[in-house]
Each structure stands twice: as structure tokens, then as C-alpha cells.
Design an enzyme around this catalytic site. Structure first.
Site, PDB file in Angstrom:
ATOM      1  N   GLU A  46       0.812  -1.213   0.000  1.00 36.23           N
ATOM      2  CA  GLU A  46       0.000   0.000   0.000  1.00 36.23           C
ATOM      3  C   GLU A  46       0.848   1.267   0.000  1.00 36.23           C
ATOM      4  O   GLU A  46       0.525   2.239  -0.672  1.00 36.23           O
ATOM      5  CB  GLU A  46      -0.969   0.012   1.186  1.00 36.23           C
ATOM      6  CG  GLU A  46      -2.081  -1.036   1.082  1.00 36.23           C
ATOM      7  CD  GLU A  46      -2.970  -0.848  -0.144  1.00 36.23           C
ATOM      8  OE1 GLU A  46      -2.986   0.255  -0.714  1.00 36.23           O
ATOM      9  OE2 GLU A  46      -3.646  -1.814  -0.533  1.00 36.23           O
ATOM     10  N   TYR A 101      -6.411   6.920   3.524  1.00 36.23           N
ATOM     11  CA  TYR A 101      -6.566   5.824   2.560  1.00 36.23           C
ATOM     12  C   TYR A 101      -5.835   4.568   3.015  1.00 36.23           C
ATOM     13  O   TYR A 101      -6.407   3.470   3.053  1.00 36.23           O
ATOM     14  CB  TYR A 101      -6.084   6.230   1.154  1.00 36.23           C
ATOM     15  CG  TYR A 101      -5.841   4.976   0.341  1.00 36.23           C
ATOM     16  CD1 TYR A 101      -6.922   4.261  -0.172  1.00 36.23           C
ATOM     17  CD2 TYR A 101      -4.567   4.441   0.207  1.00 36.23           C
ATOM     18  CE1 TYR A 101      -6.716   3.058  -0.839  1.00 36.23           C
ATOM     19  CE2 TYR A 101      -4.361   3.252  -0.450  1.00 36.23           C
ATOM     20  CZ  TYR A 101      -5.433   2.557  -0.965  1.00 36.23           C
ATOM     21  OH  TYR A 101      -5.241   1.365  -1.583  1.00 36.23           O
ATOM     22  N   ASP A 150      -9.844   5.727  -2.562  1.00 33.21           N
ATOM     23  CA  ASP A 150      -8.657   6.084  -3.327  1.00 33.21           C
ATOM     24  C   ASP A 150      -9.081   6.768  -4.615  1.00 33.21           C
ATOM     25  O   ASP A 150     -10.266   6.976  -4.866  1.00 33.21           O
ATOM     26  CB  ASP A 150      -7.805   4.845  -3.617  1.00 33.21           C
ATOM     27  CG  ASP A 150      -8.369   4.056  -4.784  1.00 33.21           C
ATOM     28  OD1 ASP A 150      -9.609   4.025  -4.925  1.00 33.21           O
ATOM     29  OD2 ASP A 150      -7.589   3.482  -5.555  1.00 33.21           O
TER      30      ASP A 150
END
Length: 288
Positions: free
Chosen positions: A36, A119, A137
Site C-alpha cells: 500500500e 486511505y 482512493d
DNA sequence: GATACGTGGAA
DNA sequence: TTTCCAAGTAT
């Protein structure tokens, strides 16, 4: 009404999802966290090889925590935004010191780690631990802007209205799968440039398509030039430090950027950011 | 809220 | 060749 988006998108995802290593059943929370951070503003294709190398080299937070921050920056390579490598290293040390070496599972604990914003905290809590969160996102924002609001692009920054909408769509069961499905739709079909509406599972109910795909009206987003910027200068300087085996003399840095004023400013910035350090003898290196 | 922060592939 | 932009965050 917008709840009717769910089934077609989930069905589409079941058939069209990409086989990415951080989505596999054997992916660890650490592997998901690393992915991520690497994926922030960076395409999947460029992340794939670096993620694989990182996971072989540092399969756990403890493994990375034992390294110097400079090693993280070195193996970040040319992924871009190298402060993310520093953030990941700081995450590894915080996880090791404060969380017994386990990636925390709650949104709030994740959000408190360096480089993890709204996020990423929602994504890791969701994808690594099955939590229910609205994962907002750029892909999700674009899909919802089009399908629900009828506009080509979302606002520049996430709004309260967007969050409310995203939260209203989180299903009572299977929130993580829903999140990854909408993201995937935005990444593969409802793309920024040339959306493939003919392949979209919700094309029949998409507000933007039904309105005739009107072009974005507001001011065009400012495309920042890169050549000649401080950013490019920092990139050049850091590349020298990354590729060197040991400390490098100032001359080696001076050689890669002509403008003295800008070069000094960029170097100071790297030092301030902890991406570089100067030794007593005046040589430079990645942070030890 | 605006701005800084890397890089490279596609159109 | 130039422009766009890719799973954002911190200040």
C-alpha cells in the site's frame, strides 16, 4: 439505488481481477502494508518487482527494523517519493517496538504510523484484517464521480460528500472485497483517460454515461513540469548517494546539477528530510 | 486549502 | 515532443 452498483461490480471483479501477490491468501499484513505504501501515486507495474525484492529481503517488520534507514532508501530504487522508504522503515521500527512486531489491525493504530494516512489505514485494516471501512482512493473516487454524480472527474481533494457516499455503499458483509472490486474497476475499466464503458458492468446505470459523457468543465488540472525543478534535482542527488557504496565527496554531487543555488537548496532539503546525511569530513551518504 | 514531494509509461 | 497521471501524505 446506488446500492445496485454492488452486485454487478462484485460479479465483474470475480471474473476480471488481476492476480497480484499482495492479494493472495498467503499475503501477510506486513506484505499488504508494504504494497500500500509503494502503491501511493505509483503504478502497479512499477511496484511489482520492488515489492517482490523487499519481501524476500525483509519478510517481517523486525527484519527491516534491523537495517539502517539508508538501506531502505537504497532498495527503494527509482520508485519515486523516496520519503516513503523512510516512512516504511519507521513503520517497521514502530511496529517492532510498540506492537510486538505485529502490524496493528485497527484504523486508528495504523493511522498513527508514519506515512499512513486515511486511505492507507483504511486499506490495510480492510485488506489485511477484514475490517469494514470506506476505502476512498483515486480509482474509487473516479468511479463514484461518474456512476453516481455524473461527472467525469472527482473534486481535487476528497470531500465530506464523497466520504458519505462511499460509506453508504460499504456492504454489511464483505466490505474488503467490495473495496478492492471498485478500485479494480477504476484501474482497469473506468480509467482516467479513455474509459472502457463498453466493458463496464454498470454502464447501463452510470450517470455520466447516461448524460452523454460530458467533459469536465472546471479549470484543467495544472500539470506540473518536472524538468528543472527542485524535485528533479533532489532525484539526481539522491541517485548518486543510492548508487554509491560508501560516502561520496561533494564534488560527485556538484557534478550532476549545474545550478549552484538550486543544488544547495535541494541538498539541504534532503538533509532536512532525513534522506541524506553529511559526515564530519564533509562527505555525504544515505542515512545510517 | 494549496503546495511539495519522484518517476516513467502511455497517448 | 509534450502532457497526463499512477492504490496519497504531511505541512
Amino acid at each position: 439505488m446506488s446500492a445496485s452498483l454492488r452486485e454487478p461490480i462484485l460479479d465483474w471483479y470475480a471474473e476480471h481481477n488481476r492476480d497480484l501477490p499482495w492479494r493472495r491468501p498467503d499475503a501477510t499484513p506486513w506484505g499488504i502494508l508494504v504494497s500500500e505504501i509503494m502503491l501511493q501515486q505509483t503504478p502497479v507495474a512499477r511496484v511489482l518487482p520492488i515489492w517482490t525484492e523487499w519481501m524476500e529481503r525483509w519478510p517481517t517488520p523486525e527484519a527491516l527494523a534491523k537495517e539502517s534507514p539508508g538501506e531502505a532508501v537504497r532498495h527503494w530504487g527509482r520508485l519515486g517519493y523516496p520519503r516513503r522508504a523512510l516512512n516504511l522503515h519507521a513503520c517497521a521500527r514502530a511496529i517492532t517496538a510498540d506492537h510486538a512486531g505485529r502490524v496493528p489491525s485497527t484504523y486508528d493504530e495504523l493511522r498513527a504510523l508514519p506515512g499512513i494516512g486515511d486511505y492507507t489505514a483504511a486499506a490495510v485494516a480492510s485488506f489485511a484484517y477484514g475490517g469494514s471501512h470506506a476505502v476512498l482512493d483515486t480509482n474509487v473516487r473516479r468511479v463514484l464521480a461518474r456512476a453516481v454524480r455524473g461527472e467525469e472527474y472527482p473534486p481535487k481533494a476528497p470531500t465530506a460528500a464523497e466520504r458519505r457516499l462511499a460509506e453508504s455503499l460499504v456492504p454489511p458483509v464483505g466490505a474488503p472485497r467490495w473495496a478492492v472490486a471498485v478500485m479494480e474497476l477504476g484501474a482497469l475499466v473506468c480509467t482516467a483517460r479513455a474509459p472502457r464503458c463498453e466493458r463496464c458492468p454498470v454502464t447501463a446505470q452510470c450517470a455520466w454515461r447516461l448524460a452523454g459523457r460530458p467533459a469536465h468543465d472546471g479549470p484543467a488540472r495544472q500539470g506540473q513540469t518536472y524538468a528543472g525543478t527542485d524535485r528533479q534535482c533532489r532525484g539526481r542527488l539522491l541517485a548518486v548517494l543510492r548508487e554509491a557504496h560508501g560516502p561520496v565527496p561533494k564534488d560527485a554531487l556538484d557534478a550532476v546539477w549545474a545550478d549552484h543555488v538550486q543544488r544547495e537548496r535541494a541538498l539541504d532539503g534532503l538533509l532536512d528530510d532525513g534522506l541524506a546525511e553529511v559526515l564530519p569530513d564533509g562527505t555525504y551518504q544515505l542515512p545510517s
